[in-house]
Motif scaffolding. Structure first.
Motif, short mmCIF file in Angstrom:
data_model
loop_
_atom_site.label_atom_id
_atom_site.label_comp_id
_atom_site.label_asym_id
_atom_site.label_seq_id
_atom_site.Cartn_x
_atom_site.Cartn_y
_atom_site.Cartn_z
N PHE A 159 0.64 -1.38 0.11
CA PHE A 159 0.06 0.13 0.18
C PHE A 159 0.93 1.15 0.13
CE2 PHE A 159 -3.00 -2.54 2.96
CZ PHE A 159 -3.71 -3.13 1.67
N ASP A 178 0.61 5.35 0.52
CA ASP A 178 -0.56 6.60 0.60
C ASP A 178 -0.30 7.42 -0.38
OD1 ASP A 178 -2.22 7.68 2.49
OD2 ASP A 178 -0.94 7.24 4.00
N THR A 224 -2.97 1.78 -4.15
CA THR A 224 -3.18 3.36 -3.45
C THR A 224 -4.41 3.65 -3.80
OG1 THR A 224 -2.23 5.31 -3.75
CG2 THR A 224 -2.47 4.13 -5.90
N HIS A 225 -4.59 4.69 -3.01
CA HIS A 225 -6.02 5.33 -2.91
C HIS A 225 -5.91 6.96 -3.43
CE1 HIS A 225 -4.29 6.65 0.67
NE2 HIS A 225 -5.47 7.31 1.10
N ILE A 259 -10.23 -2.07 1.13
CA ILE A 259 -9.31 -2.45 1.80
C ILE A 259 -9.25 -3.58 2.66
CG2 ILE A 259 -7.69 -1.53 3.62
CD1 ILE A 259 -8.26 1.38 2.64
N TYR A 305 2.98 -1.23 4.15
CA TYR A 305 2.29 0.09 4.00
C TYR A 305 3.17 1.32 4.36
CZ TYR A 305 -1.28 3.89 5.04
OH TYR A 305 -1.92 4.96 4.98
N LYS A 338 -6.46 5.50 6.53
CA LYS A 338 -5.07 5.16 6.79
C LYS A 338 -4.89 4.18 8.03
CE LYS A 338 -3.34 9.69 5.93
NZ LYS A 338 -2.15 9.60 5.08
N LEU A 393 -5.74 0.82 6.08
CA LEU A 393 -4.43 0.36 5.30
C LEU A 393 -3.52 -0.27 6.57
CD1 LEU A 393 -4.31 3.33 2.88
CD2 LEU A 393 -4.83 0.86 2.18
N THR A 406 3.85 -1.45 8.79
CA THR A 406 3.55 -0.23 8.47
C THR A 406 4.73 0.69 8.67
OG1 THR A 406 1.34 -0.21 9.08
CG2 THR A 406 2.20 2.13 9.22
#
Length: 254
Positions: free
Chosen positions: A98, A100, A122-123, A162, A170, A194, A197, A204
């Protein structure tokens, strides 16, 4: 002890100690923890301190990263490419990651080698466009409502998508990072995305350019125990990094 006396005591203790733990204060004063928590909530509403899980900390400076996207592009012009390079080196062949939205994450994808074979979810339309010329990277875009401030998709549809995915890594962009306040950002829906994710990733990695350290934003994404790694600039003051190291978070110096 009257209410105003307790509040005066709490503010004086906060100034001396730098943080308050509600349980400790309640034991010291022989009062219920609920009473202390109520006092802290009222003091926070008055703008005199900032509530965190289990207690309170002094008010922190607002993060410059809450500015509009175009303004943020002009912040830390040397730091963000360096952080992006260090983060890009963490990504291995064949991984699902992922990535950001945000200006630091854009720098990350610009550092990815053209021969890398991986899947990026990805968003962020900005991240997807940056990856157009990486033929071996599969790009999966998460839909939703476009949050123009950060140029990312947010909302229930994003979070639902997600929930059906799992990623190796991430790479998280944040507005603010603080040992007690955790990782925070300026929009509630963006914080929800967030958080989702992070929950769907095995690891992370927070990308923290200098202006984000020791600041606070309105909405918590997660406490720091959900963070595996933080990538910061090499010349970051070690005093700022020590609390994260003590939590067992890996620090990568860019």
């Amino acid at each position: 002890m009257l209410t105003h006396q307790r509040k005066h005591y709490l503010l004086d203790l906060l100034q001396r100690e730098g943080q308050l733990v509600a349980r400790t204060v309640s034991e010291t004063l022989g009062l219920s923890e609920d009473t202390i928590r109520r006092d802290l909530r009222e003091l926070a509403r008055e703008g005199l301190l900032q509530r965190v899980h289990g207690g309170a900390i002094p008010n922190l400076p607002a993060s410059p990263a809450l500015a509009p996207y175009a303004s943020r592009e002009q912040l830390s012009l040397e730091a963000k490419p360096a952080i992006g390079r260090a983060a890009a080196a963490m990504l291995g062949a064949g991984q699902v990651v992922f990535i950001d939205g945000g200006t630091t994450c854009v720098q990350l994808v610009r550092q990815l080698p053209r021969e890398l074979r991986a899947t990026v979810v990805t968003h962020s339309p900005s991240i997807a466009v940056e990856l157009v010329n990486h033929p071996l990277i599969e790009v999966v875009m998460l839909g939703g409502r476009l949050f123009r401030h950060s140029i990312v998709n947010v909302g229930a549809a994003t979070v639902e998508a997600i929930a059906r995915m799992r990623a190796d890594l991430y790479f998280m962009g944040v507005s603010s990072l603080h040992p007690q306040a955790g990782i925070t950002t300026g929009d509630h829906e963006e914080a929800c995305v967030k958080r989702a994710l992070s929950g769907a990733a095995a690891r992370t990695v927070v990308l923290a350019s200098p202006e984000k350290l020791h600041t606070s934003s309105p909405f918590q994404i997660a406490p720091l125990n959900q963070v595996s790694d933080i990538v910061v600039l090499r010349d970051t003051d070690e005093a700022l990094l020590a609390p994260y190291r003590e939590m067992g978070i890996a620090i990568t110096l860019a």
